[in-house]
Design a protein around this motif. Structure first.
Motif, PDB file in Angstrom:
ATOM      1  N   VAL A 260      -6.392   0.578  -1.316  1.00 47.43           N
ATOM      2  CA  VAL A 260      -5.320  -0.045  -0.541  1.00 47.43           C
ATOM      3  C   VAL A 260      -5.581   0.197   0.927  1.00 47.43           C
ATOM      4  CG1 VAL A 260      -3.561   0.187  -2.348  1.00 47.43           C
ATOM      5  CG2 VAL A 260      -3.898   2.041  -0.697  1.00 47.43           C
ATOM      6  N   ALA A 261      -4.838  -0.502   1.795  1.00 44.53           N
ATOM      7  CA  ALA A 261      -4.965  -0.337   3.238  1.00 44.53           C
ATOM      8  C   ALA A 261      -3.574  -0.349   3.845  1.00 44.53           C
ATOM      9  CB  ALA A 261      -5.825  -1.443   3.840  1.00 44.53           C
ATOM     10  N   ALA A 262      -3.431   0.410   4.941  1.00 41.07           N
ATOM     11  CA  ALA A 262      -2.143   0.448   5.639  1.00 41.07           C
ATOM     12  C   ALA A 262      -1.764  -0.955   6.095  1.00 41.07           C
ATOM     13  CB  ALA A 262      -2.226   1.389   6.831  1.00 41.07           C
ATOM     14  N   GLY A 263      -0.521  -1.335   5.861  1.00 46.01           N
ATOM     15  CA  GLY A 263      -0.046  -2.662   6.229  1.00 46.01           C
ATOM     16  C   GLY A 263      -0.222  -3.698   5.134  1.00 46.01           C
ATOM     17  N   GLU A 264      -0.943  -3.364   4.087  1.00 47.79           N
ATOM     18  CA  GLU A 264      -1.131  -4.314   2.985  1.00 47.79           C
ATOM     19  C   GLU A 264       0.193  -4.519   2.253  1.00 47.79           C
ATOM     20  OE1 GLU A 264      -3.741  -4.687  -1.187  1.00 47.79           O
ATOM     21  OE2 GLU A 264      -3.738  -2.839  -0.018  1.00 47.79           O
ATOM     22  N   ARG A 265       0.494  -5.757   1.924  1.00 50.31           N
ATOM     23  CA  ARG A 265       1.731  -6.071   1.206  1.00 50.31           C
ATOM     24  C   ARG A 265       1.388  -6.396  -0.252  1.00 50.31           C
ATOM     25  NH1 ARG A 265       6.299  -7.132   3.910  1.00 50.31           N
ATOM     26  NH2 ARG A 265       6.957  -8.789   2.480  1.00 50.31           N
ATOM     27  N   LEU A 266       2.078  -5.677  -1.133  1.00 55.84           N
ATOM     28  CA  LEU A 266       1.852  -5.871  -2.561  1.00 55.84           C
ATOM     29  C   LEU A 266       3.201  -6.135  -3.248  1.00 55.84           C
ATOM     30  CD1 LEU A 266      -0.694  -2.994  -3.301  1.00 55.84           C
ATOM     31  CD2 LEU A 266      -1.199  -5.442  -3.222  1.00 55.84           C
ATOM     32  N   SER A 267       3.211  -7.125  -4.119  1.00 55.24           N
ATOM     33  CA  SER A 267       4.431  -7.435  -4.872  1.00 55.24           C
ATOM     34  C   SER A 267       4.567  -6.476  -6.054  1.00 55.24           C
ATOM     35  CB  SER A 267       4.385  -8.872  -5.394  1.00 55.24           C
ATOM     36  OG  SER A 267       3.362  -8.997  -6.381  1.00 55.24           O
ATOM     37  N   GLU A 268       5.741  -6.491  -6.661  1.00 56.87           N
ATOM     38  CA  GLU A 268       5.955  -5.673  -7.852  1.00 56.87           C
ATOM     39  C   GLU A 268       4.923  -5.990  -8.930  1.00 56.87           C
ATOM     40  OE1 GLU A 268       9.388  -4.817 -11.292  1.00 56.87           O
ATOM     41  OE2 GLU A 268       9.737  -6.317  -9.709  1.00 56.87           O
ATOM     42  N   ARG A 269       4.659  -7.277  -9.128  1.00 59.59           N
ATOM     43  CA  ARG A 269       3.681  -7.648 -10.145  1.00 59.59           C
ATOM     44  C   ARG A 269       2.306  -7.099  -9.799  1.00 59.59           C
ATOM     45  NH1 ARG A 269       3.393 -11.095 -14.267  1.00 59.59           N
ATOM     46  NH2 ARG A 269       5.484 -11.878 -13.795  1.00 59.59           N
ATOM     47  N   GLN A 270       1.902  -7.217  -8.551  1.00 54.38           N
ATOM     48  CA  GLN A 270       0.589  -6.718  -8.151  1.00 54.38           C
ATOM     49  C   GLN A 270       0.514  -5.192  -8.291  1.00 54.38           C
ATOM     50  OE1 GLN A 270       0.643  -8.546  -4.228  1.00 54.38           O
ATOM     51  NE2 GLN A 270      -0.997  -9.980  -4.821  1.00 54.38           N
ATOM     52  N   LEU A 271       1.600  -4.500  -7.973  1.00 52.60           N
ATOM     53  CA  LEU A 271       1.618  -3.049  -8.124  1.00 52.60           C
ATOM     54  C   LEU A 271       1.482  -2.654  -9.599  1.00 52.60           C
ATOM     55  CD1 LEU A 271       4.428  -2.286  -5.536  1.00 52.60           C
ATOM     56  CD2 LEU A 271       2.075  -1.446  -5.380  1.00 52.60           C
ATOM     57  N   LEU A 272       2.169  -3.369 -10.473  1.00 49.30           N
ATOM     58  CA  LEU A 272       2.059  -3.079 -11.902  1.00 49.30           C
ATOM     59  C   LEU A 272       0.655  -3.405 -12.419  1.00 49.30           C
ATOM     60  CD1 LEU A 272       5.537  -4.370 -13.110  1.00 49.30           C
ATOM     61  CD2 LEU A 272       4.739  -2.002 -13.159  1.00 49.30           C
ATOM     62  N   GLU A 273       0.057  -4.460 -11.890  1.00 50.59           N
ATOM     63  CA  GLU A 273      -1.331  -4.772 -12.258  1.00 50.59           C
ATOM     64  C   GLU A 273      -2.265  -3.663 -11.798  1.00 50.59           C
ATOM     65  OE1 GLU A 273      -1.002  -9.679 -12.076  1.00 50.59           O
ATOM     66  OE2 GLU A 273      -1.660  -8.528 -10.319  1.00 50.59           O
TER      67      GLU A 273
ATOM     68  N   ALA B 201       7.255 -12.694  -8.856  1.00 54.53           N
ATOM     69  CA  ALA B 201       6.507 -11.658  -8.133  1.00 54.53           C
ATOM     70  C   ALA B 201       7.292 -10.362  -8.017  1.00 54.53           C
ATOM     71  CB  ALA B 201       6.125 -12.155  -6.731  1.00 54.53           C
ATOM     72  N   GLY B 202       8.627 -10.442  -8.017  1.00 55.08           N
ATOM     73  CA  GLY B 202       9.427  -9.241  -7.877  1.00 55.08           C
ATOM     74  C   GLY B 202       9.497  -8.769  -6.424  1.00 55.08           C
ATOM     75  N   PHE B 203       9.873  -7.515  -6.254  1.00 51.54           N
ATOM     76  CA  PHE B 203       9.999  -6.964  -4.894  1.00 51.54           C
ATOM     77  C   PHE B 203       8.614  -6.838  -4.245  1.00 51.54           C
ATOM     78  CE2 PHE B 203       9.793  -3.216  -7.713  1.00 51.54           C
ATOM     79  CZ  PHE B 203       8.687  -2.564  -7.177  1.00 51.54           C
TER      80      PHE B 203
ATOM     81  N   LEU C 205      10.125  -1.435 -14.718  1.00 49.19           N
ATOM     82  CA  LEU C 205      10.659  -2.691 -15.250  1.00 49.19           C
ATOM     83  C   LEU C 205      12.110  -2.555 -15.689  1.00 49.19           C
ATOM     84  CD1 LEU C 205       7.500  -3.833 -17.227  1.00 49.19           C
ATOM     85  CD2 LEU C 205       8.529  -5.003 -15.258  1.00 49.19           C
ATOM     86  N   GLU C 206      12.513  -1.358 -16.110  1.00 47.92           N
ATOM     87  CA  GLU C 206      13.914  -1.139 -16.459  1.00 47.92           C
ATOM     88  C   GLU C 206      14.810  -1.315 -15.241  1.00 47.92           C
ATOM     89  OE1 GLU C 206      16.087   0.705 -19.340  1.00 47.92           O
ATOM     90  OE2 GLU C 206      15.057  -1.161 -19.834  1.00 47.92           O
ATOM     91  N   HIS C 207      14.382  -0.795 -14.103  1.00 48.88           N
ATOM     92  CA  HIS C 207      15.211  -0.859 -12.891  1.00 48.88           C
ATOM     93  C   HIS C 207      14.993  -2.146 -12.103  1.00 48.88           C
ATOM     94  CE1 HIS C 207      15.582   3.458 -13.766  1.00 48.88           C
ATOM     95  NE2 HIS C 207      16.700   3.394 -13.055  1.00 48.88           N
ATOM     96  N   PHE C 208      13.825  -2.744 -12.250  1.00 47.41           N
ATOM     97  CA  PHE C 208      13.508  -3.974 -11.525  1.00 47.41           C
ATOM     98  C   PHE C 208      12.908  -4.981 -12.504  1.00 47.41           C
ATOM     99  CE2 PHE C 208      12.946  -0.361  -8.628  1.00 47.41           C
ATOM    100  CZ  PHE C 208      13.897  -0.660  -7.663  1.00 47.41           C
ATOM    101  N   PRO C 209      13.726  -5.573 -13.359  1.00 44.07           N
ATOM    102  CA  PRO C 209      13.210  -6.532 -14.347  1.00 44.07           C
ATOM    103  C   PRO C 209      12.423  -7.649 -13.669  1.00 44.07           C
ATOM    104  CG  PRO C 209      15.498  -5.990 -14.796  1.00 44.07           C
ATOM    105  CD  PRO C 209      15.181  -5.390 -13.463  1.00 44.07           C
ATOM    106  N   LEU C 210      11.329  -8.018 -14.320  1.00 45.27           N
ATOM    107  CA  LEU C 210      10.422  -9.002 -13.727  1.00 45.27           C
ATOM    108  C   LEU C 210      10.152 -10.108 -14.738  1.00 45.27           C
ATOM    109  CD1 LEU C 210       8.679  -9.701 -11.268  1.00 45.27           C
ATOM    110  CD2 LEU C 210       6.827  -8.343 -12.285  1.00 45.27           C
ATOM    111  N   ALA C 211      10.693 -11.286 -14.458  1.00 48.68           N
ATOM    112  CA  ALA C 211      10.515 -12.420 -15.365  1.00 48.68           C
ATOM    113  C   ALA C 211       9.093 -12.943 -15.266  1.00 48.68           C
ATOM    114  CB  ALA C 211      11.517 -13.516 -15.021  1.00 48.68           C
ATOM    115  N   PRO C 212       8.590 -13.540 -16.336  1.00 49.33           N
ATOM    116  CA  PRO C 212       7.245 -14.126 -16.288  1.00 49.33           C
ATOM    117  C   PRO C 212       7.108 -15.122 -15.145  1.00 49.33           C
ATOM    118  CG  PRO C 212       8.048 -14.069 -18.543  1.00 49.33           C
ATOM    119  CD  PRO C 212       9.202 -13.671 -17.667  1.00 49.33           C
ATOM    120  N   GLY C 213       6.011 -15.025 -14.425  1.00 40.72           N
ATOM    121  CA  GLY C 213       5.763 -15.927 -13.305  1.00 40.72           C
ATOM    122  C   GLY C 213       6.402 -15.510 -11.998  1.00 40.72           C
TER     123      GLY C 213
END
Length: 447
Positions: free
Chosen positions: A169-182, A142-144, A132-140
């Motif tokens: 997880v599965a190869a090819g699955e796309r996850l956002s920064e928020r989903q990764l943090l979750e 998704a981020g990178f 979060l320090e390097h990729f700040p994520l505002a509420p609501g």
């Protein structure tokens, strides 16, 4: 006829009787001689009388025009005041270690058993913080977004066989920064910790170096990170150190929102639940558990005090016995509850300065002293033993002081929070009257 002896007889001198032009001379016979010096003395007395009149006029003008100075106001209260009473005694766990604080109010310190020990998945707090320090994520937001590689999918399968905590997880699955943090914080996926580490720093080694450098900058002098997930027993820390990074992470609203989430649904993993045993009771946190670390929990619990939400933040390490996740995490949860309860019973709206408390002293030029007291009590949220700073501001007064007159203001200057709607300041009013200096003072100050 006989004349009194004191009566003067006037005679003309021979020169006068003969008609000479010389001045006539008067001679007193049968009495005292009258000298012309008396008339000359009368001529000297007039300027003296004039000078005395002038001096008297100057004195009268001085008496009328001399102005006494205004009343002087001095402070009669220290710059800080301690809330009376015994401070709270945290109910520290009998084993392991703990640290506790109430941000904005005060620290409760740490338990007596403090030493670096394995912290298991509590280490993921630092991983989330650096992300979060390097990729700040505002509420609501998704981020990178990342795409899971085949190597990352295979690594998850290896972790699962080693009985690690993972997020499917599965190869090819796309996850956002928020989903990764979750996935990192809710089901505590070790594989997600590595994915974020490599993305954030470029390599696992660089990320580990960053973790330890950041730990030093936060004052975590008893912490050593050797992996981004805490699976390695060589990753060690103390409760006090982990409290520092947990507080830093809580500054990100996204972090607090995720650790307060009981369950989340992700593309491949489906619905995953939070390991926090107290999530339903309002304890938001990050767990850690294994045979070496036992039960660990970094938590924040909001209390309602004075109409305000007051967070109690703590860390417990080394709770419970054995490797059963439910058992040792329940022990960690029980330790956290005991700590919060021991603080909650002492955390309240406290009177810092009572009404009618002596704050100022007004002294007139004549030396008359009048006390100024608080018009009402000032209160803040805290517990006994805490110190609140005070600010006193005196008003400029006239030569006299009147009972009930506002002579200044007393304010609470922090750091303690105020109850909702509480005014941090109160007028300071005079308890009596003092007249302006009179004639006696003016006479004494003529010069």
């Amino acid at each position: 006829m006989n004349r009194p002896s004191w009566l003067a007889t006037v005679r003309l001198s021979p020169a006068a009787s003969s008609g000479a032009s010389a001045p006539a001379r008067l001679a007193l016979t049968g009495g005292r001689t009258r000298d012309r010096s008396r008339s000359r003395f009368g001529g000297v007395r007039a300027p003296v009388r004039m000078a005395l009149v002038l001096l008297l006029a100057l004195v009268l003008v001085r008496l009328i025009t001399v102005t006494p100075p205004d009343a002087r106001v001095s402070t009669a209260i220290p710059g800080g005041v301690r809330i009376p009473g015994p401070p709270p005694r945290p109910d520290w766990p009998a084993t392991g270690e703990a640290a506790l604080t109430v941000p904005g109010i005060g620290s409760l310190g740490t338990s007596s058993d403090v030493r670096p020990r394995p912290i298991a998945s509590v280490a993921k707090v630092m991983t989330a913080y650096l992300t979060l320090e390097h990729f700040p994520l505002a509420p609501g937001r998704a981020g990178f977004t990342l795409t899971i590689t085949r190597a990352e999918a295979r690594a998850e399968a290896v972790d699962l066989r080693q009985d690690q905590s993972v997020l499917p997880v599965a190869a090819g699955e796309r996850l956002s920064e928020r989903q990764l943090l979750e996935g990192l914080l809710i089901p505590s996926g070790n594989n997600i910790a590595r994915i974020l580490a490599v993305y954030e720093a470029g390599s696992l080694d660089r990320f580990l170096a960053e973790m330890n450098t950041t730990a030093r900058s936060l004052g975590m002098d008893h912490t050593r990170y050797t992996d981004p997930s805490g699976f390695a027993t060589s990753t060690v820390s103390t409760a006090a150190d982990q409290l520092r990074v947990f507080l830093a992470a809580l500054r990100f609203p996204t972090f607090r929102a995720i650790i307060s989430t009981a369950a989340v649904t992700l593309p491949v993993a489906g619905t995953v639940t939070n390991y926090d045993p107290l999530i339903s009771e309002g304890y938001d946190g990050k767990t850690g558990s294994d045979g070496a670390a036992e039960g660990c929990l970094a938590f924040v619990k909001d209390l309602r005090v004075g109409g305000r939400s007051v967070p109690v933040v703590g860390v417990v390490l080394g709770q419970g016995v054995g490797q059963n996740t439910t058992t040792i995490l329940d022990a960690a949860g029980a330790a956290a509850q005991a700590l919060v309860h021991s603080v909650a019973i002492r955390l309240a709206v406290r009177t810092v300065v009572p009404a009618h408390h002596r704050v100022l002293v007004a002294t007139t030029a004549a030396g008359t002293r009048v006390t100024g007291v608080t018009a009402r009590a000032l209160s803040a949220i805290g517990w006994p033993g805490l110190t609140e700073r005070l600010r006193v501001r005196a008003r400029r007064l006239g030569q006299a002081v009147h009972a009930g007159e506002r002579v200044g203001t007393l304010s609470l200057a922090g750091p303690l929070p105020l109850p909702v709607g509480e005014d941090p300041a109160t007028p300071v009013r005079a308890t009596a009257s003092a007249r302006a200096p009179g004639l006696a003072w003016r006479v004494g100050h003529l010069l």
